[in-house]
Design an enzyme around this catalytic site. Structure first.
Site, PDB file in Angstrom:
ATOM      1  N   HIS A 261       0.854  -1.185   0.000  1.00  0.00           N
ATOM      2  CA  HIS A 261       0.000   0.000   0.000  1.00  0.00           C
ATOM      3  C   HIS A 261       0.888   1.232   0.000  1.00  0.00           C
ATOM      4  O   HIS A 261       1.943   1.228   0.650  1.00  0.00           O
ATOM      5  CB  HIS A 261      -0.903   0.008   1.243  1.00  0.00           C
ATOM      6  CG  HIS A 261      -2.092   0.882   1.071  1.00  0.00           C
ATOM      7  ND1 HIS A 261      -2.028   2.243   1.265  1.00  0.00           N
ATOM      8  CD2 HIS A 261      -3.365   0.602   0.716  1.00  0.00           C
ATOM      9  CE1 HIS A 261      -3.216   2.756   1.026  1.00  0.00           C
ATOM     10  NE2 HIS A 261      -4.050   1.791   0.682  1.00  0.00           N
ATOM     11  N   ASP A 315      -7.931  -5.288   0.056  1.00  0.00           N
ATOM     12  CA  ASP A 315      -8.432  -6.162  -1.004  1.00  0.00           C
ATOM     13  C   ASP A 315      -8.090  -7.632  -0.793  1.00  0.00           C
ATOM     14  O   ASP A 315      -8.639  -8.491  -1.477  1.00  0.00           O
ATOM     15  CB  ASP A 315      -7.868  -5.724  -2.361  1.00  0.00           C
ATOM     16  CG  ASP A 315      -8.549  -4.477  -2.853  1.00  0.00           C
ATOM     17  OD1 ASP A 315      -9.752  -4.354  -2.597  1.00  0.00           O
ATOM     18  OD2 ASP A 315      -7.889  -3.637  -3.470  1.00  0.00           O
TER      19      ASP A 315
HETATM   20  N1  CMC Z   1       4.123  -7.495  -4.044  1.00  0.00           N
HETATM   21  C1  CMC Z   1       5.486  -7.529  -4.051  1.00  0.00           C
HETATM   22  N2  CMC Z   1       6.244  -6.418  -3.918  1.00  0.00           N
HETATM   23  C2  CMC Z   1       5.614  -5.255  -3.742  1.00  0.00           C
HETATM   24  C3  CMC Z   1       4.209  -5.169  -3.718  1.00  0.00           C
HETATM   25  C4  CMC Z   1       3.466  -6.339  -3.882  1.00  0.00           C
HETATM   26  N3  CMC Z   1       2.134  -6.331  -3.876  1.00  0.00           N
HETATM   27  N4  CMC Z   1       3.845  -3.875  -3.558  1.00  0.00           N
HETATM   28  C5  CMC Z   1       4.992  -3.175  -3.486  1.00  0.00           C
HETATM   29  N5  CMC Z   1       6.051  -4.019  -3.594  1.00  0.00           N
HETATM   30  C6  CMC Z   1       7.479  -3.643  -3.563  1.00  0.00           C
HETATM   31  C7  CMC Z   1       7.884  -3.107  -4.923  1.00  0.00           C
HETATM   32  O1  CMC Z   1       8.349  -4.127  -5.769  1.00  0.00           O
HETATM   33  C8  CMC Z   1       8.954  -2.119  -4.540  1.00  0.00           C
HETATM   34  O2  CMC Z   1      10.141  -2.825  -4.258  1.00  0.00           O
HETATM   35  P1  CMC Z   1      11.573  -2.202  -4.643  1.00  0.00           P
HETATM   36  O3  CMC Z   1      11.682  -0.970  -3.799  1.00  0.00           O
HETATM   37  O4  CMC Z   1      12.539  -3.266  -4.297  1.00  0.00           O
HETATM   38  O5  CMC Z   1      11.513  -1.897  -6.118  1.00  0.00           O
HETATM   39  C9  CMC Z   1       8.446  -1.535  -3.222  1.00  0.00           C
HETATM   40  O6  CMC Z   1       7.633  -2.550  -2.645  1.00  0.00           O
HETATM   41  C10 CMC Z   1       7.620  -0.258  -3.401  1.00  0.00           C
HETATM   42  O7  CMC Z   1       6.615  -0.539  -4.393  1.00  0.00           O
HETATM   43  P2  CMC Z   1       5.865   0.561  -5.250  1.00  0.00           P
HETATM   44  O8  CMC Z   1       5.259  -0.091  -6.457  1.00  0.00           O
HETATM   45  O9  CMC Z   1       6.770   1.723  -5.472  1.00  0.00           O
HETATM   46  O10 CMC Z   1       4.741   0.997  -4.254  1.00  0.00           O
HETATM   47  P3  CMC Z   1       3.528   1.955  -4.610  1.00  0.00           P
HETATM   48  O11 CMC Z   1       3.276   2.747  -3.391  1.00  0.00           O
HETATM   49  O12 CMC Z   1       3.748   2.699  -5.879  1.00  0.00           O
HETATM   50  O13 CMC Z   1       2.359   0.916  -4.906  1.00  0.00           O
HETATM   51  C11 CMC Z   1       0.488  -0.456  -4.732  1.00  0.00           C
HETATM   52  C12 CMC Z   1       1.318   0.627  -4.050  1.00  0.00           C
HETATM   53  C13 CMC Z   1      -0.757  -0.709  -3.911  1.00  0.00           C
HETATM   54  C14 CMC Z   1       0.061   0.034  -6.125  1.00  0.00           C
HETATM   55  C15 CMC Z   1       1.340  -1.735  -4.838  1.00  0.00           C
HETATM   56  O14 CMC Z   1       1.696  -2.179  -3.546  1.00  0.00           O
HETATM   57  C16 CMC Z   1       0.655  -2.827  -5.624  1.00  0.00           C
HETATM   58  O15 CMC Z   1       0.692  -2.819  -6.855  1.00  0.00           O
HETATM   59  N6  CMC Z   1       0.015  -3.822  -4.915  1.00  0.00           N
HETATM   60  C17 CMC Z   1      -0.669  -4.894  -5.580  1.00  0.00           C
HETATM   61  C18 CMC Z   1      -2.027  -4.405  -6.070  1.00  0.00           C
HETATM   62  C19 CMC Z   1      -2.996  -4.189  -4.932  1.00  0.00           C
HETATM   63  O16 CMC Z   1      -3.150  -5.019  -4.052  1.00  0.00           O
HETATM   64  N7  CMC Z   1      -3.706  -3.045  -4.986  1.00  0.00           N
HETATM   65  C20 CMC Z   1      -4.701  -2.677  -3.999  1.00  0.00           C
HETATM   66  C21 CMC Z   1      -4.261  -1.475  -3.227  1.00  0.00           C
HETATM   67  S1  CMC Z   1      -5.235  -1.166  -1.766  1.00  0.00           S
HETATM   68  C22 CMC Z   1      -6.765  -0.690  -2.308  1.00  0.00           C
HETATM   69  C23 CMC Z   1      -6.815   0.495  -3.196  1.00  0.00           C
HETATM   70  O17 CMC Z   1      -6.135   1.490  -2.957  1.00  0.00           O
HETATM   71  O18 CMC Z   1      -7.604   0.442  -4.127  1.00  0.00           O
END
Ligand code: CMC
Length: 378
Positions: A261, A315
Site C-alpha cells: 500500500h 483487497d
Molecule cells: N508485491 C510484491 N512487492 C511489492 C508489492 C506487492 N504487492 N507492492 C509493493 N512491492 C514492492 C515493490 O516491488 C517495490 O520494491 P523495490 O523498492 O525493491 O523496487 C516496493 O515494494 C515499493 O513498491 P511501489 O510499487 O513503489 O509501491 P507503490 O506505493 O507505488 O504501490 C500499490 C502501491 C498498492 C500500487 C502496490 O503495492 C501494488 O501494486 N500492490 C498490488 C495491487 C494491490 O493489491 N492493490 C490494492 C491497493 S489497496 C486498495 C486500493 O487502494 O484500491
C-alpha cells in the site's frame, strides 16, 4: 513561481486539505471524521457511516431515520435507465456498466444549483440509493433475467444482496456485507477520490463526479485488485504451492495482489477486520481452502517482504468474503464502488465548499523548435 520537484504518482504531495478521513500508515490507523474504523465496524451501519462522512457528524436518531427513509424511497431506477442497461453487452465488465449508468443519471438530474443544500441532499440520496440497484440490475439482466424490485423491509446491505440473489439474505451475511461497505467507504486521497475531486472542481454535476471516480476505481492497481486476488488464489490452488508462488513473484519482481500500500507500511486495519469476518462466515457456512491459502500467503509474505512494509491490504480478504457469499468475481469492484460513493460524495461536498479548479503543472521533457515535415517526406 516556486518550482517543485516532480514526484511520479504525486507521492507525498498533498492534493487537498480534508477533514473527512485520516490514515497513519506506520501505526495502521484509519479514522473517519476522527472515529476509528474498528469502532465504526463494530457499532455503526453503512448508511450512518455515509451520513457521518458526508455531513461531518453522526446523525441523531431522527436524522438517521429520515435519511434511511429517503434512501429507501429512492432505490428504484427509472425504466429508461433500466432499458439502456438492457442494451449493454452481457460480456461487458460491470464496472463499465456502472460508470455508464451513473453518468446517465446525470441526464435526469443534471446541473442544478450546486450550492443549494436541497440539491446536494437530493444528489447524495439518489446516488447512494440507486448505485446498488444498478449493480444488481446489470447482474440479473446479463443473465437474461428481469431486475428485482428493491425490498422495502430490508436495510441497505440486505436489500442489495436480495436484489442480487433474488432471496432474503442470511442475517450474518447481510451484517458482514454491511461492515464491508463501512470498511470501503472512504480512504483519504486515493486515485478515485482524487479523480472525484478534480472532476468536482470544474463544478460539473455530482453524477459526472461519481462516474469519473468509478472509471478510476476500476483498474487492477486500485479497486480491481480484489478480483485479481481471487484469480491468484485459484491459480495457487493449494497451501503447498504458496511458498514457491511467492518466491517466483519476488524473483520476477511481480506484484503480489492484495499486498502493499502506498500509505500503510504495516497491516491495513481493514484487512484485520475482514480477516475476522471471513473467519465468522467460514465457521457458519463451511470451510474454504482458499482461506487457508490466504493465511499461508500472509505468513510467507510477512517473512519475505515485511522489511519493505508489504502486508495485506483491504483487497486481500474482501474477495474471499464476497466469494463465500456467492458473489461473482467481477462484481467485487462495483461493490467497492457502492461503498466508496459515500467517500466520493463527502469529497465532492468538501471540494465545493472551498473550490479552486485543479490545474497542476508539468515538467516538459519534449522537443523544441521542431520542423513540420511534409507527409510525403516522412
Ligand atoms: N508485491 C510484491 N512487492 C511489492 C508489492 C506487492 N504487492 N507492492 C509493493 N512491492 C514492492 C515493490 O516491488 C517495490 O520494491 P523495490 O523498492 O525493491 O523496487 C516496493 O515494494 C515499493 O513498491 P511501489 O510499487 O513503489 O509501491 P507503490 O506505493 O507505488 O504501490 C500499490 C502501491 C498498492 C500500487 C502496490 O503495492 C501494488 O501494486 N500492490 C498490488 C495491487 C494491490 O493489491 N492493490 C490494492 C491497493 S489497496 C486498495 C486500493 O487502494 O484500491
Amino acid at each position: 513561481m516556486m518550482v517543485c520537484e516532480y514526484k511520479p504518482g504525486l507521492e507525498g504531495i498533498p492534493a487537498a486539505e480534508s477533514s473527512i478521513s485520516f490514515v497513519d500508515g506506520q501505526k495502521g490507523l484509519l479514522e473517519y471524521r476522527g472515529i476509528r474504523i474498528e469502532e465504526l465496524a463494530q457499532k455503526s451501519t453503512f448508511l450512518e457511516t455515509a451520513y457521518l462522512l458526508i455531513w461531518g457528524e453522526l446523525p441523531t436518531k431522527d436524522e438517521l431515520s429520515a435519511f434511511e427513509e429517503e434512501v429507501n424511497m429512492h432505490r428504484r431506477i427509472k425504466y429508461r435507465i433500466r432499458d439502456m442497461m438492457k442494451s449493454f453487452p452481457e460480456s461487458g465488465h460491470p464496472m463499465d456498466a456502472l460508470q455508464a449508468s451513473a453518468a446517465a443519471l446525470g441526464l435526469f438530474y443534471s446541473r442544478r444549483d450546486l450550492h443549494n443544500p436541497a440539491y446536494i441532499r437530493d444528489a447524495v440520496v439518489r446516488l447512494l440509493a440507486t448505485i446498488p440497484t444498478m449493480v444488481a440490475a446489470f447482474q440479473l439482466m446479463r443473465k437474461g433475467n428481469d431486475p428485482v424490485r428493491p425490498h422495502d423491509e430490508l436495510d441497505y446491505a440486505g436489500n442489495f444482496l436480495y436484489m442480487l440473489n433474488e432471496k432474503i439474505p442470511d442475517p450474518l451475511a447481510a451484517h458482514v456485507f454491511d461492515v464491508c461497505l463501512i470498511l470501503h467507504a472512504e480512504h483519504t486521497m486515493n486515485a478515485s477520490t482524487f479523480s472525484a475531486r478534480v472532476t468536482a472542481s470544474t463544478l460539473t454535476d455530482p453524477y459526472a463526479v461519481v462516474a469519473s471516480a468509478v472509471g478510476t476505481l476500476g483498474g487492477p492497481l486500485h479497486g480491481g485488485a480484489n478480483e485479481e486476488v481471487i484469480q491468484m488464489l485459484e491459480d495457487i490452488d493449494s497451501v503447498e504451492n504458496v511458498r514457491p508462488y511467492i518466491e517466483d513473484c519476488i524473483q520476477r519482481k511481480a506484484k503480489i495482489m492484495g499486498f502493499g500500500h502506498r500509505v500503510y507500511k504495516v497491516k491495513d486495519p481493514r484487512a484485520t477486520i475482514l480477516q475476522n469476518l471471513a473467519e465468522k462466515l467460514f465457521t457458519k457456512f463451511g470451510h474454504d481452502k482458499y482461506f487457508d491459502i490466504a493465511q499461508e500467503m500472509e505468513r510467507v509474505v510477512e517473512e519475505k517482504l515485511s522489511h519493505k512494509g508489504i502486508y495485506p491490504n483491504v483487497d486481500f480478504y474482501s474477495g474471499l468474503v464476497y466469494r463465500k457469499m456467492g458473489i461473482p468475481t467481477d462484481l467485487f469492484t462495483p461493490i467497492f464502488a457502492i461503498a466508496r460513493v459515500a467517500g466520493w460524495l463527502a469529497h465532492w461536498k468538501e471540494q465545493l465548499a472551498e473550490n479552486r479548479i485543479f490545474r497542476p503543472t508539468q515538467v516538459y521533457n519534449g522537443r523544441h523548435e521542431a520542423s513540420y515535415i511534409p507527409i510525403e517526406k516522412r
